[in-house]
Design a protein around this motif. Structure first.
Motif, short mmCIF file in Angstrom:
data_model
loop_
_atom_site.label_atom_id
_atom_site.label_comp_id
_atom_site.label_asym_id
_atom_site.label_seq_id
_atom_site.Cartn_x
_atom_site.Cartn_y
_atom_site.Cartn_z
N THR A 114 -17.66 0.27 5.60
CA THR A 114 -18.12 0.16 6.99
C THR A 114 -19.47 0.84 7.18
OG1 THR A 114 -15.81 0.21 7.69
CG2 THR A 114 -17.45 0.59 9.39
N SER A 115 -19.65 1.98 6.54
CA SER A 115 -20.89 2.74 6.76
C SER A 115 -21.99 2.35 5.77
CB SER A 115 -20.60 4.24 6.64
OG SER A 115 -20.06 4.53 5.37
N HIS A 116 -21.70 1.45 4.84
CA HIS A 116 -22.71 1.05 3.85
C HIS A 116 -23.70 0.06 4.48
CE1 HIS A 116 -24.43 -0.59 0.14
NE2 HIS A 116 -23.96 0.49 -0.46
N PRO A 117 -25.01 0.21 4.18
CA PRO A 117 -25.99 -0.70 4.78
C PRO A 117 -25.75 -2.17 4.46
CG PRO A 117 -27.01 0.78 3.14
CD PRO A 117 -25.62 1.27 3.37
N HIS A 118 -25.06 -2.45 3.37
CA HIS A 118 -24.78 -3.85 3.03
C HIS A 118 -24.04 -4.55 4.17
CE1 HIS A 118 -22.97 -6.85 -0.15
NE2 HIS A 118 -23.35 -7.46 0.95
N TYR A 119 -23.14 -3.83 4.83
CA TYR A 119 -22.26 -4.50 5.80
C TYR A 119 -23.02 -5.00 7.03
CZ TYR A 119 -18.04 -5.73 8.32
OH TYR A 119 -17.06 -6.43 8.99
N THR A 120 -24.15 -4.37 7.32
CA THR A 120 -24.87 -4.77 8.54
C THR A 120 -26.22 -5.43 8.23
OG1 THR A 120 -25.59 -2.47 8.62
CG2 THR A 120 -23.81 -3.09 10.11
N ALA A 121 -26.48 -5.67 6.96
CA ALA A 121 -27.76 -6.31 6.60
C ALA A 121 -27.80 -7.73 7.17
CB ALA A 121 -27.89 -6.35 5.08
N PRO A 122 -28.98 -8.20 7.61
CA PRO A 122 -29.05 -9.55 8.21
C PRO A 122 -28.80 -10.65 7.17
CG PRO A 122 -31.24 -8.56 8.02
CD PRO A 122 -30.27 -7.49 7.62
N LEU A 123 -28.27 -11.78 7.67
CA LEU A 123 -28.03 -12.94 6.80
C LEU A 123 -28.93 -14.09 7.24
CD1 LEU A 123 -24.12 -12.90 6.72
CD2 LEU A 123 -25.61 -12.52 4.75
N GLY A 124 -29.31 -14.94 6.30
CA GLY A 124 -30.15 -16.09 6.60
C GLY A 124 -29.34 -17.36 6.74
N PRO A 125 -30.04 -18.50 6.89
CA PRO A 125 -29.33 -19.79 7.00
C PRO A 125 -28.53 -20.10 5.73
CG PRO A 125 -31.73 -20.02 7.33
CD PRO A 125 -31.49 -18.61 6.93
N ASN A 126 -27.43 -20.77 5.91
CA ASN A 126 -26.54 -21.17 4.81
C ASN A 126 -25.98 -19.98 4.03
OD1 ASN A 126 -27.05 -23.96 5.33
ND2 ASN A 126 -29.01 -23.73 4.25
N GLN A 127 -26.05 -18.82 4.65
CA GLN A 127 -25.52 -17.63 3.99
C GLN A 127 -24.27 -17.14 4.70
OE1 GLN A 127 -28.73 -14.76 3.74
NE2 GLN A 127 -29.94 -16.06 2.37
N GLY A 128 -23.42 -16.47 3.96
CA GLY A 128 -22.20 -15.92 4.55
C GLY A 128 -21.84 -14.62 3.87
N ARG A 129 -21.11 -13.79 4.61
CA ARG A 129 -20.66 -12.51 4.05
C ARG A 129 -19.14 -12.49 4.05
NH1 ARG A 129 -23.75 -8.40 6.74
NH2 ARG A 129 -25.16 -8.87 5.01
N GLY A 130 -18.57 -12.06 2.94
CA GLY A 130 -17.12 -11.98 2.85
C GLY A 130 -16.69 -10.65 2.30
N LEU A 131 -15.47 -10.30 2.58
CA LEU A 131 -14.92 -9.06 2.02
C LEU A 131 -13.44 -9.26 1.75
CD1 LEU A 131 -13.11 -7.06 4.17
CD2 LEU A 131 -15.27 -7.27 5.36
N SER A 132 -12.94 -8.38 0.91
CA SER A 132 -11.51 -8.40 0.62
C SER A 132 -11.08 -7.04 0.12
CB SER A 132 -11.19 -9.46 -0.44
OG SER A 132 -9.84 -9.35 -0.86
N CYS A 133 -9.84 -6.71 0.43
CA CYS A 133 -9.21 -5.53 -0.18
C CYS A 133 -8.58 -5.97 -1.50
CB CYS A 133 -8.10 -4.98 0.70
SG CYS A 133 -8.66 -4.38 2.30
N GLY A 134 -8.40 -5.03 -2.39
CA GLY A 134 -7.70 -5.30 -3.64
C GLY A 134 -6.79 -4.15 -3.97
N PHE A 135 -5.80 -4.44 -4.80
CA PHE A 135 -4.77 -3.45 -5.11
C PHE A 135 -4.25 -3.69 -6.51
CE2 PHE A 135 -0.17 -3.18 -5.62
CZ PHE A 135 0.07 -1.82 -5.41
N TRP A 136 -3.95 -2.61 -7.20
CA TRP A 136 -3.15 -2.75 -8.42
C TRP A 136 -2.26 -1.53 -8.59
CZ3 TRP A 136 -0.93 -6.31 -10.81
CH2 TRP A 136 -0.37 -6.13 -12.08
N PHE A 137 -1.12 -1.73 -9.25
CA PHE A 137 -0.11 -0.68 -9.36
C PHE A 137 -0.56 0.46 -10.28
CE2 PHE A 137 1.88 -4.79 -8.69
CZ PHE A 137 2.74 -4.54 -7.64
N ASN A 138 -1.12 0.10 -11.43
CA ASN A 138 -1.40 1.03 -12.54
C ASN A 138 -0.09 1.60 -13.09
OD1 ASN A 138 -4.15 0.73 -12.14
ND2 ASN A 138 -4.35 2.60 -10.94
N PHE A 139 -0.07 1.86 -14.37
CA PHE A 139 1.07 2.61 -14.90
C PHE A 139 0.67 3.43 -16.12
CE2 PHE A 139 1.64 -0.76 -17.92
CZ PHE A 139 1.62 -1.95 -17.22
N GLY A 140 1.62 4.24 -16.60
CA GLY A 140 1.35 5.17 -17.70
C GLY A 140 1.92 4.64 -18.99
#
Lengths: 746, 81
Positions: free
Chosen positions: A424-450
Motif C-alpha cells: 500500500t505504501s510503495h510508490p508502485h501502487y500509485t504510479a500513473p498508468l497509460g492507455p491499454n495498461q492495467g495494474r493487478g495484484l494478488s496475495c499468495g500463500f504456501w504452507f512450508n514444512f520441515g
C-alpha cells in the motif's frame, strides 16, 4: 525449536557474501548430471510411445539385441512388479507395463557402446500397439463415458457413479455458506482453466548408474533428493538401501520436478543387465514429454462481498489432472485457495482426474497457484464491480494471528498484513498508468514444512569448519547454511565450507522440497554448532582446570563465565581446534531431527502490464514482490527466489502451456514452441523483503522458495483484465486468446 | 479427551461429524484411537496424514505431545516442490 529472541543482532546472517558455487558455475567447473563419466561406460537410450493411449500387444527386441555394440535391452518384463502402489506407479511411469498411458511413455531401453548404436537399436525394437481412445482434457475425462485411463484407482472418498478417471475427492472449510452468501451485496461466480506447465529447468535429467557384480551399486544423478532416489530405486531394483549409494550432482534447476525418478531405475537395470556403467541423458523433447509438468485445472469459484468490501463467503470447486496416475495435488490447492482470508464461511471441493498426459511432478507450491489464481481473480472482479480499492479489501479481510484458517488450524504469527501494508505504501501502487495498461495484484500463500534432516559439523584443526548436509543446493543453501554455522560459532563466513553428502555419508534427509532446507537444515546446523561449542567449552575448561559450567562461548571463543570462574584469556575456536588431539580428539557437532514449526509464508505481488490491442501481446512493464521471509539469511538468494518465482509465474500466465493435438500427442515439446520468458521479455523485478520472525526457528527463518510462484498468475490476470476491460478466465493469456477476448468485446 | 477437527471428506467415516473426541496424549495415540473408533478413517491414515497442533503442522512425529486443550486438526499429508 523456538525463536531465540525476537530482536537478535546478527553479524553474518543477513549479509550478502559471495556465493560458494558461483565460480564453478561460471567457469564450467561445476559437475552437472551429464558431466559424470566412468570407464567402460555405455550410453542408454529410451524408446517412447507414439500413442496417447494404447495396449502393448508385443515387444520384439531380438533385432536390437543382435546389433553389434548393444549390451543390454530392457522392457518392463525385466522388472518385478512392486507390491506398494506408490512405488508401482513410479516404476510404471519409468517403463510402461501392459499399456502406454501418454505420448512419450517409455516402453523399452537399450544400452550400447555409443549413442549412435543406441539410437539405431531403438529403431530395431518392434512394438505392436492396439491404439485405445484417449482423453487429455480434465473436464472431458470426468464425464461418464470418457475413455478410462486406468481402472480400479478410485479411492473410497469418491462418490459412486463417477467416471473411473476420478481418483480422489477432498473437502475443506468451515461455516455456513448459504448464510454467508445471504449477507453479501454482490456475488460473482466464475469458471477458470489453467494449462499444464513444465518446471522448465535448464538442465535435462541425467544419471550414471554402475552396478557391480556383487550387487553393490552407485548412482550419480541430478536430483532434489538423493535419499529419496535411493528409496525409490532400491525398492524397484529389489536392493537393500545400504548397497546403493546415490550422489547428487550439481543441479541446473529443479523447482519440484526433480523430486522423483524417471531414468534412474532404467539406468540401474541396464547396468545390472550389461555389467557396465550406463549413462542416460534426456533430450529436451523427452523432458517435456515424459517428466512431470504441473497439473492442468478447471475451477468454479463463487464469492460474496458486502458493499464495504467484507467477504461473506467463498466456495471453490477444483478439478485437477495430474496426468495418467492418481495425484493428491488438488488437496493442497483446496487448502491454499482461501488461506489469505479471514472468513466465517468457506468451502473448497477438490477432485483429481486422470488424463492421458505425463505423470504430474511437483512444481513450486504444487496446487496453490491455480486455486489462488481463480480466487484472487474473483476478489479482484468484486472490487471492480463494487468500486473498491483491491489492496484495502485484502487488508480488510486479511488472515492474521488468531485467524481460523480456511483449512482448519489457527494461524500463529504471520506476515500477510505487513506485506499488504508494504504494498500500500510503495510508490508502485500509485504510479500513473497509460492507455491499454492495467495494474493487478494478488496475495499468495504456501504452507512450508520441515522434515527429516541430518547435519554433521566438523571443527578442523586449522580453525576452519566443514558442514555436511544432505540436500542438493537448489537455491543457495550452501551459502545460507555456512552463514548460520558462522553466526553460531562466531567465525567469519569464509572459514566455513558446506558440502552436500551422498547417501552413504549421512543419515536420511528428506527431499529438497516444501521450502524446507534453509529452515530445517539451518535449524539442524545451529543445533550441531551448539553441540560443537559445548564440546569446545569443555576442552577449554579442561585446559584451565575449571568446571565446564564456568565456561561460556562469546564472539568465537571460550571465555570464563564471570569473575568466579578465574582469569583466563579467551581461547578462540582456532586455538581450541589446534590442540584438539591433545585434549580429547576431533571436535564435531551433529544433529538429527524431524523438524517442525516451519511457519507459513505469505506474499503480495503487484504488476503493471500493457496489452497491444492489435496483436493481443502483453508486455510486463513493472513488477514488485513483497514477501515475508521471517529472517532473510542471505538476502541475495531470497530476492532471487522472489524474482524467479515471479518470472516463472509470468510465463505461466502469459505463454506456457502443454498443447495437445486431436491425436492426443504433445505438439510443443521444445523451447521454441513452449515459450518461457527470456530476459528481454521482462522488466527488473523489484523485491521488498519483510521480516516477521518465525516463532518455530531460532533465527526466525521461514522458507521462501515456493510462495513467490503463487501470486503471479492472478496478479497478471487481474492486470490484463483491467487493461483490456474483459475478465480473463483461462491461462495462458497468450496473444491469440487475448485477441479473441478483445474482438468479442467489440 | 482431545478434540480433533477433520477435513470434509473424512466425515463419511464419522457419521458426518466434523469434530471428534479421542483419548490421546500424542500423535501416535491419536492416529491409533481414530482408527479404533472410526475404522473408515484407516485407508486415509495409512496413505498418510499431517497434524496441525496449535497451528503448527507435523508430517510425522508420532510422539509429539498433545495437551487436552490443544487445537488438533487432521490434514492430508503435505507435499511440496
Amino acid at each position: 525449536m523456538a525463536l531465540d529472541t525476537p530482536k537478535r543482532t546478527f553479524k553474518v546472517v543477513g549479509t550478502r557474501p559471495a556465493r560458494p558455487d558461483g565460480m564453478d558455475k561460471v567457469t564450467g567447473r561445476a559437475m552437472y548430471g551429464a558431466d559424470i563419466t566412468a570407464p567402460g561406460m555405455l550410453i542408454g537410450r529410451i524408446l517412447r510411445s507414439p500413442h496417447a493411449h494404447a495396449r502393448i500387444k508385443s515387444i520384439d527386441t531380438s533385432a536390437a539385441e543382435a546389433l553389434a555394440g548393444v549390451r543390454a535391452v530392457l522392457t518392463s518384463a525385466d522388472l518385478s512388479v512392486p507390491e506398494d502402489e506408490f512405488i508401482r506407479d513410479v516404476q510404471d511411469n519409468c517403463m510402461a507395463r501392459g499399456k502406454v498411458l501418454y505420448d512419450g511413455h517409455a516402453v523399452a531401453a537399450v544400452a550400447a557402446t555409443d549413442a549412435a548404436t543406441a539410437k539405431a537399436a531403438l529403431k530395431l525394437i518392434k512394438v505392436t500397439y492396439e491404439a485405445l481412445p484417449h482423453v487429455t482434457d480434465v473436464d472431458a475425462a470426468m464425464k461418464p463415458g470418457a475413455p478410462i485411463v486406468q481402472d480400479g484407482r478410485t479411492l473410497e472418498n469418491v462418490p459412486a457413479g463417477m467416471s473411473a478417471n476420478v481418483t480422489s475427492h477432498s473437502e475443506f472449510g468451515h461455516g455456513d455458506l448459504a448464510s454467508g452468501f445471504a449477507k453479501a451485496d454482490k456475488i460473482i461466480e466464475r469458471s477458470f482453466k489453467t494449462a499444464a506447465t513444465h518446471q522448465g529447468y535448464i538442465e535435462p535429467h541425467a544419471c550414471l548408474a554402475s552396478v557391480a557384480g556383487d550387487g553393490k551399486a552407485d548412482l550419480w544423478c541430478c536430483t532434489q533428493g538423493q535419499f529419496f532416489v535411493r528409496t525409490l530405486c532400491a525398492e524397484i531394483m529389489g536392493m537393500e538401501a545400504s548397497q546403493l549409494r546415490v550422489t547428487a550432482s550439481e543441479i541446473g534447476g529443479g523447482f519440484g520436478g526433480k523430486t522423483t525418478v524417471f531414468i534412474e531405475p532404467v539406468a540401474l537395470a541396464l547396468s545390472r543387465k550389461s555389467g557396465r556403467p550406463v549413462k542416460i541423458v534426456m533430450t529436451r523433447d523427452e523432458v517435456f514429454k515424459a517428466t512431470g509438468p504441473t497439473v492442468s485445472s478447471s475451477m468454479d469459484i463463487k464469492i460474496g462481498m458486502t458493499k464495504d468490501g467484507r467477504i461473506t463467503a467463498g466456495e471453490a470447486h477444483l478439478r485437477y489432472s495430474g496426468g495418467a496416475f492418481p495425484c493428491g495435488t488438488v488437496d493442497m490447492g483446496g487448502q491454499a485457495a482461501f488461506a489469505a482470508y479471514d472468513l466465517d464461511a468457506v468451502r473448497t471441493f477438490g477432485w483429481n482426474i486422470m488424463t492421458n498426459r505425463p505423470k504430474e511432478a511437483a512444481y513450486r507450491a504444487p496446487g496453490a497457484p491455480q486455486a489462488i489464481y481463480a480466487v484472487e481473480s474473483v476478489v479482484d472482479e468484486l472490487c471492480q464491480e463494487l468500486g473498491l480499492d483491491p489492496l484495502k479489501v485484502r487488508l480488510k479481510n486479511a488472515a492474521k494471528k488468531g485467524t481460523k484458517s480456511s483449512y482448519g488450524p489457527t494461524f500463529d504469527d504471520i506476515g500477510l498484513v505487513a506485506t499488504l501494508e508494504a504494498a500500500t505504501s510503495h510508490p508502485h501502487y500509485t504510479a500513473p498508468l497509460g492507455p491499454n495498461q492495467g495494474r493487478g495484484l494478488s496475495c499468495g500463500f504456501w504452507f512450508n514444512f520441515g522434515g527429516n534432516t541430518c547435519v554433521s559439523l566438523n571443527i578442523n584443526t586449522d580453525g576452519t569448519v566443514g558442514v555436511t548436509e544432505g540436500n542438493p543446493d537448489i537455491g543457495g543453501s550452501r551459502a545460507s547454511i555456512s552463514q548460520m554455522a558462522a553466526e553460531e560459532l562466531g567465525v567469519p563466513y569464509e572459514k566455513v565450507r558446506t558440502i552436500v553428502a551422498d547417501t552413504s555419508s549421512l543419515g536420511y534427509n528428506d527431499v529438497t522440497d516444501g521450502s524446507r532446507v534453509t529452515f530445517s537444515v539451518g535449524l539442524a546446523t545451529i543445533k550441531a554448532a551448539r553441540a560443537a561449542i559445548q564440546n569446545m567449552c569443555a576442552r577449554a575448561a579442561k585446559i584451565w582446570g575449571i568446571d565446564e559450567d564456568a565456561v561460556e562461548w562469546k564472539d568465537g571463543a571460550a571465555c570464563p563465565a564471570g569473575p568466579n570462574a578465574g582469569k583466563f584469556p579467551p581461547m578462540t575456536l582456532a586455538e581450541i581446534a589446534a590442540v584438539s588431539a591433545e585434549t580429547g580428539g576431533p571436535i564435531a557437532g551433529h544433529h538429527e531431527v524431524n523438524a517442525d514449526g516451519a511457519g507459513v509464508s505469505f506474499g503480495v505481488h503487484l504488476v503493471d502490464v500493457e496489452v497491444d490491442p492489435e496483436t493481443g501481446a502483453t508486455k510486463v512493464l513493472r513488477y514488485t514482490v513483497f514477501q515475508d521471509a521471517g529472517k532473510a539469511v542471505h538476502p541475495d538468494y531470497v530476492e532471487g527466489q522472489m524474482q524467479g518465482g515471479a518470472v516463472q509465474g509470468i510465463g505461466w500466465a502469459l505463454n506456457e502451456e502443454y498443447i495437445y493435438g486431436e491425436d492426443g500427442r504433445l505438439q510443443n515439446a521444445g523451447f521454441l514452441d513452449y515459450r518461457v520468458p527470456v530476459a528481454s521479455d521482462l522488466p527488473p523485478i523489484e523485491t521488498v523483503i519483510l521480516e516477521i520472525p518465525n516463532p518455530g526457528h531460532p533465527y526466525g527463518v521461514r522458507g521462501v522458495g515456493e510462495t513467490p510462484i503463487v501470486p503471479p498468475l492472478a496478479a497478471i490476470a487481474n492486470a490484463v483484465s483491467r487493461a483490456v476491460g474483459v475478465r480473463m478466465t483461462e491461462l495462458p493469456m497468450s496473444p491469440p486468446r487475448l485477441l479473441k477476448a478483445l474482438m468479442s468485446k467489440g | 479427551m482431545v478434540k480433533v477437527l477433520l477435513w470434509g471428506t473424512l466425515r463419511h467415516a464419522t457419521d458426518g461429524q466434523a469434530e471428534v473426541e479421542v483419548e490421546a496424549r500424542n500423535f501416535k495415540e491419536l492416529l491409533d484411537q481414530l482408527v479404533a473408533k472410526y475404522p473408515g478413517l484407516e485407508p486415509q491414515i495409512k496413505r498418510g496424514v499431517s497434524m496441525a497442533l496449535d497451528g503448527r503442522v507435523y508430517r510425522e512425529a508420532w510422539f509429539t505431545e498433545i495437551r487436552p486443550d490443544s487445537e488438533v486438526v487432521l490434514m492430508p499429508y503435505m507435499v511440496g516442490g
